[in-house]
Design a protein around this motif. Structure first.
Motif, PDB file in Angstrom:
ATOM      1  N   THR A 211      26.699  22.908  25.157  1.00  0.00           N
ATOM      2  CA  THR A 211      25.536  22.415  26.170  1.00  0.00           C
ATOM      3  C   THR A 211      25.855  22.861  27.761  1.00  0.00           C
ATOM      4  O   THR A 211      24.984  23.030  28.546  1.00  0.00           O
ATOM      5  N   ALA A 212      26.966  23.589  27.843  1.00  0.00           N
ATOM      6  CA  ALA A 212      27.363  24.226  29.232  1.00  0.00           C
ATOM      7  C   ALA A 212      26.296  25.072  29.508  1.00  0.00           C
ATOM      8  O   ALA A 212      26.030  25.684  30.721  1.00  0.00           O
ATOM      9  N   LEU A 213      25.706  25.837  28.474  1.00  0.00           N
ATOM     10  CA  LEU A 213      25.009  26.906  28.626  1.00  0.00           C
ATOM     11  C   LEU A 213      23.553  26.473  29.135  1.00  0.00           C
ATOM     12  O   LEU A 213      22.789  27.399  29.318  1.00  0.00           O
ATOM     13  N   ASN A 214      22.977  25.200  28.882  1.00  0.00           N
ATOM     14  CA  ASN A 214      22.041  24.849  29.381  1.00  0.00           C
ATOM     15  C   ASN A 214      21.589  24.636  30.824  1.00  0.00           C
ATOM     16  O   ASN A 214      22.300  23.617  31.119  1.00  0.00           O
ATOM     17  N   LEU A 215      21.162  25.602  31.513  1.00  0.00           N
ATOM     18  CA  LEU A 215      21.279  25.750  32.715  1.00  0.00           C
ATOM     19  C   LEU A 215      19.703  25.390  33.372  1.00  0.00           C
ATOM     20  O   LEU A 215      18.809  25.729  32.754  1.00  0.00           O
ATOM     21  N   GLU A 216      19.756  24.539  34.551  1.00  0.00           N
ATOM     22  CA  GLU A 216      18.604  24.211  35.224  1.00  0.00           C
ATOM     23  C   GLU A 216      18.732  24.730  36.737  1.00  0.00           C
ATOM     24  O   GLU A 216      19.713  24.407  37.195  1.00  0.00           O
ATOM     25  N   PHE A 217      17.487  24.993  37.206  1.00  0.00           N
ATOM     26  CA  PHE A 217      17.624  25.493  38.889  1.00  0.00           C
ATOM     27  C   PHE A 217      16.661  24.442  39.418  1.00  0.00           C
ATOM     28  O   PHE A 217      15.683  24.124  39.108  1.00  0.00           O
TER      29      PHE A 217
ATOM     30  N   ALA B  24      23.797  21.556  32.059  1.00  0.00           N
ATOM     31  CA  ALA B  24      23.911  20.636  30.930  1.00  0.00           C
ATOM     32  C   ALA B  24      23.755  18.875  31.374  1.00  0.00           C
ATOM     33  O   ALA B  24      24.103  18.054  30.956  1.00  0.00           O
ATOM     34  N   HIS B  25      23.073  18.838  32.657  1.00  0.00           N
ATOM     35  CA  HIS B  25      22.712  17.506  32.851  1.00  0.00           C
ATOM     36  C   HIS B  25      23.964  16.713  33.470  1.00  0.00           C
ATOM     37  O   HIS B  25      24.000  15.386  33.571  1.00  0.00           O
ATOM     38  N   ARG B  26      24.946  17.345  33.573  1.00  0.00           N
ATOM     39  CA  ARG B  26      26.454  16.786  33.833  1.00  0.00           C
ATOM     40  C   ARG B  26      27.051  17.179  35.174  1.00  0.00           C
ATOM     41  O   ARG B  26      27.938  16.407  35.777  1.00  0.00           O
ATOM     42  N   SER B  27      26.775  18.574  35.726  1.00  0.00           N
ATOM     43  CA  SER B  27      27.290  19.012  36.961  1.00  0.00           C
ATOM     44  C   SER B  27      26.293  19.714  37.678  1.00  0.00           C
ATOM     45  O   SER B  27      25.252  20.331  37.297  1.00  0.00           O
ATOM     46  N   ARG B  28      26.277  19.621  38.988  1.00  0.00           N
ATOM     47  CA  ARG B  28      25.366  20.148  39.969  1.00  0.00           C
ATOM     48  C   ARG B  28      26.281  20.829  41.100  1.00  0.00           C
ATOM     49  O   ARG B  28      27.184  20.535  41.381  1.00  0.00           O
ATOM     50  N   LYS B  29      25.780  22.249  41.058  1.00  0.00           N
ATOM     51  CA  LYS B  29      26.417  23.010  42.174  1.00  0.00           C
ATOM     52  C   LYS B  29      25.389  23.541  43.049  1.00  0.00           C
ATOM     53  O   LYS B  29      24.441  23.968  42.567  1.00  0.00           O
ATOM     54  N   HIS B  30      25.795  23.321  44.423  1.00  0.00           N
ATOM     55  CA  HIS B  30      24.855  23.816  45.350  1.00  0.00           C
ATOM     56  C   HIS B  30      25.181  25.448  45.536  1.00  0.00           C
ATOM     57  O   HIS B  30      26.254  25.848  45.558  1.00  0.00           O
ATOM     58  N   LEU B  31      23.838  26.417  45.501  1.00  0.00           N
ATOM     59  CA  LEU B  31      23.965  27.564  45.550  1.00  0.00           C
ATOM     60  C   LEU B  31      23.686  28.416  46.762  1.00  0.00           C
ATOM     61  O   LEU B  31      24.200  29.248  47.298  1.00  0.00           O
ATOM     62  N   LEU B  32      22.742  27.778  47.271  1.00  0.00           N
ATOM     63  CA  LEU B  32      22.323  28.517  48.620  1.00  0.00           C
ATOM     64  C   LEU B  32      21.124  27.471  49.353  1.00  0.00           C
ATOM     65  O   LEU B  32      20.616  26.673  48.860  1.00  0.00           O
ATOM     66  N   THR B  33      21.402  27.728  50.689  1.00  0.00           N
ATOM     67  CA  THR B  33      20.451  27.093  51.452  1.00  0.00           C
ATOM     68  C   THR B  33      19.754  28.148  52.391  1.00  0.00           C
ATOM     69  O   THR B  33      20.602  29.060  52.982  1.00  0.00           O
TER      70      THR B  33
END
Length: 173
Positions: A66-72, A88-97
């Motif tokens: 499920t960790a390979l289920n990515l959303e942006f 996987a609807h369980r962790s969010r990582k900020h990538l860019l502003t």
């Protein structure tokens, strides 16, 4: 000036690389789980340990699969756009502003457009509906906006970029 807030969520389409990773996870866990299953047949003590190890390995397969289920997620607030990766609807990582006022170029993405730049791909599929923008620092970002997000960005983009993208019709929505 009107305050702009647009939020867009885009699911990444699975690639062949994702399928290979999932297959590797399953094969790896089966290789690790086989000895515990064989040990479980020797006596009761090993049966309990084998069952616990097998249950742990099944959870690991589920977790990595499920960790390979990515959303942006693209969030436009005023003139600032944030890009987050949700796994996987369980962790969010900020990538860019990025401040839309600092975008030097923008348009529809086509492979080979990047030249010698290494683009950051934050999109569902670079082949379908992907757009790019280049910051003042020269960083290229490929993303998949919807019409609402593009209209929200239009308010804050430099006039030259708006003319190129929206008015001249080369990259019209």
């Amino acid at each position: 000036m009107q305050e702009v807030f647009v939020e867009t969520l885009v699911a990444k389409k699975p690639t062949k690389k994702d399928a290979l990773l999932r297959g590797a996870v399953v094969v790896g866990m089966l290789v690790l789980g086989a000895p515990s299953y064989i040990m479980a047949s020797f006596n009761l003590y090993f049966t309990v340990i084998g069952a616990v190890v097998c249950a742990g390995l099944l959870y690991c397969i589920y977790y990595f699969w499920t960790a390979l289920n990515l959303e942006f997620e693209y969030i436009l607030t005023g003139s600032e756009m944030d890009v987050d990766r949700i796994s996987a609807h369980r962790s969010r990582k900020h990538l860019l502003t990025v401040d839309c006022k600092d975008i030097a170029a923008m348009g529809r993405y086509q492979p080979g457009l990047e030249g010698d730049r290494k683009p950051l791909f934050y999109c569902a599929d670079p082949q379908e509906g992907a757009w790019y923008f280049v910051t003042q620092e020269g960083q290229m970002v490929v993303f998949t906006p919807d019409a609402k997000l593009l209209e929200g960005m239009r308010v804050s983009l430099p006039r030259q970029v708006v003319n190129e993208v929206f008015i001249k019709g080369r990259n019209l929505l």
